[in-house]
Design an enzyme around this catalytic site. Sequence first.
Site, PDB file in Angstrom:
ATOM      1  N   ARG A 186      16.103 -80.059 -46.457  1.00 48.31           N
ATOM      2  CA  ARG A 186      14.987 -79.190 -46.047  1.00 48.31           C
ATOM      3  C   ARG A 186      15.212 -77.798 -46.633  1.00 48.31           C
ATOM      4  O   ARG A 186      16.015 -77.038 -46.124  1.00 48.31           O
ATOM      5  CB  ARG A 186      14.945 -79.128 -44.509  1.00 48.31           C
ATOM      6  CG  ARG A 186      13.606 -78.712 -43.937  1.00 48.31           C
ATOM      7  CD  ARG A 186      13.752 -78.324 -42.475  1.00 48.31           C
ATOM      8  NE  ARG A 186      14.467 -77.067 -42.369  1.00 48.31           N
ATOM      9  CZ  ARG A 186      15.268 -76.714 -41.345  1.00 48.31           C
ATOM     10  NH1 ARG A 186      15.449 -77.522 -40.323  1.00 48.31           N
ATOM     11  NH2 ARG A 186      15.874 -75.543 -41.342  1.00 48.31           N
TER      12      ARG A 186
ATOM     13  N   HIS B 200      12.550 -74.829 -40.624  1.00 50.61           N
ATOM     14  CA  HIS B 200      11.953 -75.982 -39.950  1.00 50.61           C
ATOM     15  C   HIS B 200      10.439 -75.803 -39.854  1.00 50.61           C
ATOM     16  O   HIS B 200       9.657 -76.702 -40.125  1.00 50.61           O
ATOM     17  CB  HIS B 200      12.559 -76.146 -38.559  1.00 50.61           C
ATOM     18  CG  HIS B 200      11.836 -77.146 -37.724  1.00 50.61           C
ATOM     19  ND1 HIS B 200      11.942 -78.495 -37.949  1.00 50.61           N
ATOM     20  CD2 HIS B 200      10.954 -76.991 -36.699  1.00 50.61           C
ATOM     21  CE1 HIS B 200      11.165 -79.138 -37.080  1.00 50.61           C
ATOM     22  NE2 HIS B 200      10.560 -78.246 -36.323  1.00 50.61           N
TER      23      HIS B 200
ATOM     24  N   TYR C 212      21.651 -70.173 -38.758  1.00 48.72           N
ATOM     25  CA  TYR C 212      22.536 -71.335 -38.594  1.00 48.72           C
ATOM     26  C   TYR C 212      22.979 -72.012 -39.890  1.00 48.72           C
ATOM     27  O   TYR C 212      23.667 -73.026 -39.854  1.00 48.72           O
ATOM     28  CB  TYR C 212      21.897 -72.366 -37.651  1.00 48.72           C
ATOM     29  CG  TYR C 212      20.522 -72.840 -38.089  1.00 48.72           C
ATOM     30  CD1 TYR C 212      20.373 -73.861 -39.021  1.00 48.72           C
ATOM     31  CD2 TYR C 212      19.372 -72.272 -37.563  1.00 48.72           C
ATOM     32  CE1 TYR C 212      19.119 -74.295 -39.418  1.00 48.72           C
ATOM     33  CE2 TYR C 212      18.115 -72.696 -37.951  1.00 48.72           C
ATOM     34  CZ  TYR C 212      17.986 -73.706 -38.879  1.00 48.72           C
ATOM     35  OH  TYR C 212      16.745 -74.125 -39.272  1.00 48.72           O
TER      36      TYR C 212
HETATM   37  C1  LIG Z   1      10.574 -85.701 -28.129  1.00 53.25           C
HETATM   38  C2  LIG Z   1      10.694 -84.368 -28.785  1.00 53.25           C
HETATM   39  N1  LIG Z   1      11.788 -83.622 -28.596  1.00 53.25           N
HETATM   40  C3  LIG Z   1      11.909 -82.418 -29.199  1.00 53.25           C
HETATM   41  C4  LIG Z   1      10.895 -81.932 -29.975  1.00 53.25           C
HETATM   42  C5  LIG Z   1      11.043 -80.583 -30.671  1.00 53.25           C
HETATM   43  N2  LIG Z   1      11.228 -80.827 -32.108  1.00 53.25           N
HETATM   44  C6  LIG Z   1      10.226 -80.731 -32.982  1.00 53.25           C
HETATM   45  S1  LIG Z   1      10.701 -81.109 -34.541  1.00 53.25           S
HETATM   46  C7  LIG Z   1      12.289 -81.389 -34.055  1.00 53.25           C
HETATM   47  C8  LIG Z   1      13.358 -81.780 -35.034  1.00 53.25           C
HETATM   48  C9  LIG Z   1      13.095 -83.056 -35.707  1.00 53.25           C
HETATM   49  O1  LIG Z   1      14.082 -83.267 -36.686  1.00 53.25           O
HETATM   50  P1  LIG Z   1      13.970 -84.464 -37.682  1.00 53.25           P
HETATM   51  O2  LIG Z   1      13.531 -85.691 -36.948  1.00 53.25           O
HETATM   52  O3  LIG Z   1      15.244 -84.537 -38.424  1.00 53.25           O
HETATM   53  O4  LIG Z   1      12.763 -84.056 -38.639  1.00 53.25           O
HETATM   54  P2  LIG Z   1      12.669 -82.819 -39.655  1.00 53.25           P
HETATM   55  O5  LIG Z   1      12.002 -81.705 -38.890  1.00 53.25           O
HETATM   56  O6  LIG Z   1      14.047 -82.473 -40.081  1.00 53.25           O
HETATM   57  O7  LIG Z   1      11.816 -83.285 -40.761  1.00 53.25           O
HETATM   58  C10 LIG Z   1      12.430 -81.196 -32.678  1.00 53.25           C
HETATM   59  C11 LIG Z   1      13.704 -81.316 -31.937  1.00 53.25           C
HETATM   60  C12 LIG Z   1       9.746 -82.731 -30.120  1.00 53.25           C
HETATM   61  N3  LIG Z   1       8.720 -82.349 -30.884  1.00 53.25           N
HETATM   62  N4  LIG Z   1       9.662 -83.939 -29.533  1.00 53.25           N
END
Ligand SMILES: Cc1ncc(C[n+]2csc(CCOP(=O)(O)OP(=O)(O)O)c2C)c(N)n1
Length: 361
Positions: A262, A266, A275
Amino acid sequence: MNTGSQIPTLQYLDSQGHLSANYKGTLTIDTLLKGYRVMVLSRLIDERMITLQRQGVITFAMSALGEEACAVASAAALNLEDWIYPQYREAGVLFWRGFKPIQYIHHMFGDREDLIFGRQMPNHFGARDLNVVTVSSPIGTKIPHAAGCAYAMKIKQDKSVAICYFGEGATSEGDFHAGVNFAAVRKAPVIFFCRNNGYAISTPCSKQFACPGIAEKGFGYGIEAKRVDGNDFFAVHEVVKDAREYCLEGKGPILIEAMTYRMGAHSTSDDPSLYREESEVEVWKEKCPILRLRRYLEKQGAWNEEKERKLLDEINEEIQQAIEQAKSTPKPPLEYIVEHVYSNVPPKLLKQYEEIQAGEQ
Ligand SMILES: Cc1ncc(C[n+]2csc(CCOP(=O)(O)OP(=O)(O)O)c2C)c(N)n1
Ligand SMILES: [Mg+2]
């Protein structure tokens, strides 16, 4: 990724744009040129949307910076009838299928022309006519949906598959377990496409899971699993094309772990300097999927500086016009926040709507 994995990472195209002699795939220069254009479009739109959010024009933006090949090369390996369950970094799939920048930008503005009338956050796109199911915010919820969709297609004997995209963070959710296990037992034709981009917001992989990687998790469910360089257009395309055939042969689901990074924050609500070191990002700039494919196309005599300039000018012009159009498009009518979901608006929602309406006057 954590160390110790025994599963190799499939790669054909290196960062200098050299294609391995082992590549025996079917990608033509025309398809690669389309893939290149779509990846550049995805990158430029993302960059503009982040700027617009900083200027206060739109509320929020997420991007696929550095991860474009995952969406675009996989989309190129699928059929239009295949069902797409995207996370929020898969706008490239929409663009590959013909979604116009103006449609996307209306969505990012949440205006009256947005297909979902601003009811979702930006980057929570979908397109019924392109078989792209709307993104949902709760991570991992699409995994059982895709498994169910694929199982339905199996029962109906459709010759299509479902593909579900998610980040490595989603594999720590219960929905991952339920969805992958169901698909495994029912031999549903679904491709679970995991973009392992190193982080779930601020949490690095080393703090997310103790196993060596995501592909290993597939073996625990008794399904086929592959690891691929997610920044290599050729490798991603081939692994998804093969996965599609595998699913259609009735062999069951498959889990693909695409190794990527990434490059951006985010979302616009995040500050990665808190971080991670900038030096880490620098390393990945050289592995950029767009740069890599450009270098390959240049070596083939299919691309040059002049073509690049023309493409950037064309896309930037189209984006600029779309932004102007979105700026002058009215917001959806207020009542849309409660309409079109229930046949009769529930009393609680009606009360909230009336309160907002009173506040607006
Ligand atoms: C069930 C849930 N828990 C927490 C969140 C908050 N949240 C949004 S995106 C994210 C991280 C997701 O990481 P990843 O699956 O690795 O996808 P990336 O953003 O790296 O593409 C989190 C914790 C959420 N949207 N849904
Ligand atoms: Mg992630």
